[in-house]
Scaffold this motif. Structure first.
Motif, PDB file in Angstrom:
ATOM      1  N   UNK A 202       0.827  -1.206   0.000  1.00  0.00           N
ATOM      2  CA  UNK A 202       0.000   0.000   0.000  1.00  0.00           C
ATOM      3  C   UNK A 202       0.864   1.261   0.000  1.00  0.00           C
ATOM      4  N   UNK A 203       1.903   1.279   0.826  1.00  0.00           N
ATOM      5  CA  UNK A 203       2.762   2.466   0.908  1.00  0.00           C
ATOM      6  C   UNK A 203       3.553   2.674  -0.383  1.00  0.00           C
ATOM      7  N   UNK A 204       4.040   1.591  -0.970  1.00  0.00           N
ATOM      8  CA  UNK A 204       4.783   1.703  -2.228  1.00  0.00           C
ATOM      9  C   UNK A 204       3.861   2.219  -3.333  1.00  0.00           C
ATOM     10  N   UNK A 205       2.644   1.694  -3.394  1.00  0.00           N
ATOM     11  CA  UNK A 205       1.681   2.145  -4.401  1.00  0.00           C
ATOM     12  C   UNK A 205       1.372   3.634  -4.238  1.00  0.00           C
ATOM     13  N   UNK A 206       1.329   4.097  -2.999  1.00  0.00           N
ATOM     14  CA  UNK A 206       0.995   5.497  -2.721  1.00  0.00           C
ATOM     15  C   UNK A 206       2.228   6.402  -2.717  1.00  0.00           C
ATOM     16  N   UNK A 207       3.401   5.840  -3.006  1.00  0.00           N
ATOM     17  CA  UNK A 207       4.616   6.635  -3.048  1.00  0.00           C
ATOM     18  C   UNK A 207       5.171   7.003  -1.688  1.00  0.00           C
ATOM     19  N   UNK A 208       4.795   6.257  -0.650  1.00  0.00           N
ATOM     20  CA  UNK A 208       5.236   6.551   0.711  1.00  0.00           C
ATOM     21  C   UNK A 208       6.396   5.672   1.158  1.00  0.00           C
ATOM     22  N   UNK A 209       6.786   4.690   0.344  1.00  0.00           N
ATOM     23  CA  UNK A 209       7.839   3.732   0.692  1.00  0.00           C
ATOM     24  C   UNK A 209       8.445   3.215  -0.610  1.00  0.00           C
ATOM     25  N   UNK A 210       9.707   2.779  -0.544  1.00  0.00           N
ATOM     26  CA  UNK A 210      10.378   2.302  -1.759  1.00  0.00           C
ATOM     27  C   UNK A 210      10.606   0.794  -1.773  1.00  0.00           C
ATOM     28  N   UNK A 259       3.239 -12.629  -1.402  1.00  0.00           N
ATOM     29  CA  UNK A 259       3.852 -11.359  -1.764  1.00  0.00           C
ATOM     30  C   UNK A 259       3.520 -10.995  -3.218  1.00  0.00           C
ATOM     31  N   UNK A 260       3.674 -11.953  -4.104  1.00  0.00           N
ATOM     32  CA  UNK A 260       3.395 -11.720  -5.520  1.00  0.00           C
ATOM     33  C   UNK A 260       1.942 -11.312  -5.736  1.00  0.00           C
ATOM     34  N   UNK A 261       1.016 -12.014  -5.076  1.00  0.00           N
ATOM     35  CA  UNK A 261      -0.406 -11.687  -5.196  1.00  0.00           C
ATOM     36  C   UNK A 261      -0.691 -10.269  -4.716  1.00  0.00           C
ATOM     37  N   UNK A 262      -0.093  -9.895  -3.580  1.00  0.00           N
ATOM     38  CA  UNK A 262      -0.336  -8.565  -3.014  1.00  0.00           C
ATOM     39  C   UNK A 262       0.142  -7.464  -3.952  1.00  0.00           C
ATOM     40  N   UNK A 263       1.328  -7.627  -4.522  1.00  0.00           N
ATOM     41  CA  UNK A 263       1.862  -6.610  -5.440  1.00  0.00           C
ATOM     42  C   UNK A 263       1.072  -6.573  -6.754  1.00  0.00           C
ATOM     43  N   UNK A 264       0.734  -7.759  -7.272  1.00  0.00           N
ATOM     44  CA  UNK A 264      -0.021  -7.804  -8.523  1.00  0.00           C
ATOM     45  C   UNK A 264      -1.381  -7.132  -8.391  1.00  0.00           C
ATOM     46  N   UNK A 265      -1.949  -7.174  -7.217  1.00  0.00           N
ATOM     47  CA  UNK A 265      -3.271  -6.582  -6.990  1.00  0.00           C
ATOM     48  C   UNK A 265      -3.270  -5.080  -7.262  1.00  0.00           C
ATOM     49  N   UNK A 267      -0.965  -3.723  -9.398  1.00  0.00           N
ATOM     50  CA  UNK A 267      -0.286  -3.516 -10.672  1.00  0.00           C
ATOM     51  C   UNK A 267       1.211  -3.327 -10.578  1.00  0.00           C
ATOM     52  N   UNK A 268       1.855  -3.921  -9.558  1.00  0.00           N
ATOM     53  CA  UNK A 268       3.290  -3.777  -9.369  1.00  0.00           C
ATOM     54  C   UNK A 268       3.988  -5.125  -9.469  1.00  0.00           C
ATOM     55  N   UNK A 269       5.250  -5.104  -9.887  1.00  0.00           N
ATOM     56  CA  UNK A 269       6.101  -6.293  -9.952  1.00  0.00           C
ATOM     57  C   UNK A 269       6.822  -6.432  -8.614  1.00  0.00           C
ATOM     58  N   UNK A 270       6.531  -7.497  -7.887  1.00  0.00           N
ATOM     59  CA  UNK A 270       7.078  -7.639  -6.541  1.00  0.00           C
ATOM     60  C   UNK A 270       8.607  -7.709  -6.558  1.00  0.00           C
ATOM     61  N   UNK A 271       9.182  -8.330  -7.574  1.00  0.00           N
ATOM     62  CA  UNK A 271      10.636  -8.491  -7.611  1.00  0.00           C
ATOM     63  C   UNK A 271      11.357  -7.155  -7.749  1.00  0.00           C
ATOM     64  N   UNK A 272      10.673  -6.141  -8.212  1.00  0.00           N
ATOM     65  CA  UNK A 272      11.289  -4.820  -8.357  1.00  0.00           C
ATOM     66  C   UNK A 272      11.344  -4.056  -7.040  1.00  0.00           C
ATOM     67  N   UNK A 273      10.685  -4.596  -6.006  1.00  0.00           N
ATOM     68  CA  UNK A 273      10.579  -3.844  -4.752  1.00  0.00           C
ATOM     69  C   UNK A 273      11.011  -4.622  -3.509  1.00  0.00           C
ATOM     70  N   UNK A 274      11.261  -5.931  -3.635  1.00  0.00           N
ATOM     71  CA  UNK A 274      11.528  -6.769  -2.460  1.00  0.00           C
ATOM     72  C   UNK A 274      12.999  -7.140  -2.381  1.00  0.00           C
ATOM     73  N   UNK A 313      -5.482  -9.769  -1.134  1.00  0.00           N
ATOM     74  CA  UNK A 313      -6.121  -8.615  -1.768  1.00  0.00           C
ATOM     75  C   UNK A 313      -7.000  -7.858  -0.780  1.00  0.00           C
ATOM     76  N   UNK A 314      -7.683  -8.594   0.084  1.00  0.00           N
ATOM     77  CA  UNK A 314      -8.512  -7.969   1.118  1.00  0.00           C
ATOM     78  C   UNK A 314      -7.672  -7.076   2.032  1.00  0.00           C
ATOM     79  N   UNK A 315      -6.506  -7.592   2.435  1.00  0.00           N
ATOM     80  CA  UNK A 315      -5.645  -6.847   3.347  1.00  0.00           C
ATOM     81  C   UNK A 315      -4.983  -5.651   2.662  1.00  0.00           C
ATOM     82  N   UNK A 316      -4.596  -5.812   1.400  1.00  0.00           N
ATOM     83  CA  UNK A 316      -4.009  -4.697   0.662  1.00  0.00           C
ATOM     84  C   UNK A 316      -5.027  -3.571   0.522  1.00  0.00           C
TER      85      UNK A 316
END
Length: 326
Positions: A202-210, A259-265, A267-274, A313-316
């Motif tokens: 959520x924070x990465x999607x909102x630009x609050x974390x990298x 992790x992959x499911x959460x990022x895909x929800x 529209x992000x690639x988890x491997x680019x951020x983990x 997805x519910x938690x994200x």
């Protein structure tokens, strides 16, 4: 009106259980540890969302490491049902605080069982056991599976589990153990891996974390929705005969898949951020925990309906809403 006493009422499961019991017409009493700051964020909303709470929800100071407080509360409340959900429940932390974990999770259960026995009550007792008691035993795991805990937390919970069985057999107490596999929700503590992931997404999607830093991505867990699992707890105490029950979805997923499911929800690639950091590894790892909940399905009519993908997805979505509010 039935009275219930919940230890750990300020936690994830305790808050959901309190809501459930209020809806069922119970008077609910909860154990709260004294702290210099309030830690009631999960239960404070109950007073506004449940009309019954004003008259039927009561909080009491006490601690699982203080037997006198438990004796006094059990005597004064005289509950029909006791749900022991209080614990130092973080596996990694239990390696750093093994003695406290043993006292709160293991001996604390004995203190509570003794308080009920000495009060001469016929309270029905629920012990929150855990799939971590199975540890290194290969899945699937059910009520007959051998235990092999791999952490001070798992060992302390195993002590409490067998103490519950012993008090049932030695004193005729209605005492049950619910061996619950991993169950999560938007109310999960921020240091647990699922919530750590969904908050970061959520924070990465909102630009609050990298970045997001994790440990073992290959660990397999049976993840379900905590709100559904408290219904299973309640059903255990309504059954005619006290027994041990396993609750789980019966489906495993790796940390990587969650992790992959959460990022895909979003529209992000988890491997680019983990990133991986070995400091988040446990000294002894539990490779795979997957429930066989057949007994609970057959006898209690309880079945999990939310699995890891839906849960992620519910938690994200909940964390996106939380952080969007600033």
């Amino acid at each position: 009106m039935k009275r219930a006493f919940i230890t750990g009422i300020t936690g994830q499961d305790g808050s959901y259980l309190a809501e459930l019991l209020l809806e069922k017409g119970y008077e609910v009493h909860g154990l709260v540890r004294r702290s210099s700051s309030f830690n009631r964020g999960r239960i404070d909303p109950i007073w506004t969302t449940h009309p019954q709470a004003a008259d039927h929800l009561h909080l009491h100071y006490g601690d699982m490491t203080d037997g006198v407080s438990l004796v006094n509360l059990i005597r004064d409340i005289a509950p029909h049902e006791v749900y022991n959900l209080a614990a130092q429940s973080h596996v990694k932390v239990s390696f750093e605080m093994p003695e406290y974990t043993a006292s709160a999770d293991g001996i604390g259960t004995i203190r509570l069982l003794e308080a009920i026995r000495q009060a001469g009550l016929e309270s029905r007792f629920y012990q929150a056991s855990t799939s971590e008691m199975f540890g290194a035993t290969p899945p699937p795991q059910d009520e007959q599976t051998a235990f092999y805990p791999r952490s001070p937390y798992g060992a302390a919970k195993l002590y409490a589990h067998w103490a519950t069985v012993n008090y049932r057999e030695a004193y005729g107490m209605y005492a049950v153990s619910g061996i619950l596999f991993n169950h999560e929700s938007p109310r999960r503590g921020e240091t647990f891996v699922t919530r750590k992931i969904t908050q970061a997404v959520a924070r990465i999607k909102l630009g609050q974390q990298d970045r997001l830093v994790l440990g073992n991505l290959d660990a397999v867990r049976d993840w379900g929705y905590a709100k559904e699992y408290v219904e299973g707890m309640w059903r255990m105490l309504q059954h005619d005969e006290p027994q041990t029950f396993v609750l789980g979805t019966g489906v495993g997923a790796t940390v990587r898949e969650f992790c992959q499911t959460a990022f895909e929800h979003v529209g992000l690639d988890w491997e680019a951020h983990v990133d991986y950091d070995e400091r988040y590894e446990r000294p002894t790892e539990v490779d795979a925990l997957i429930a066989d909940p057949s007994k609970a399905i057959d006898i209690l009519g309880w079945k999990a309906t939310t699995h890891a993908r839906e849960l992620a997805t519910l938690m994200v979505d909940a964390d996106l809403e939380l952080f969007s509010r600033g």
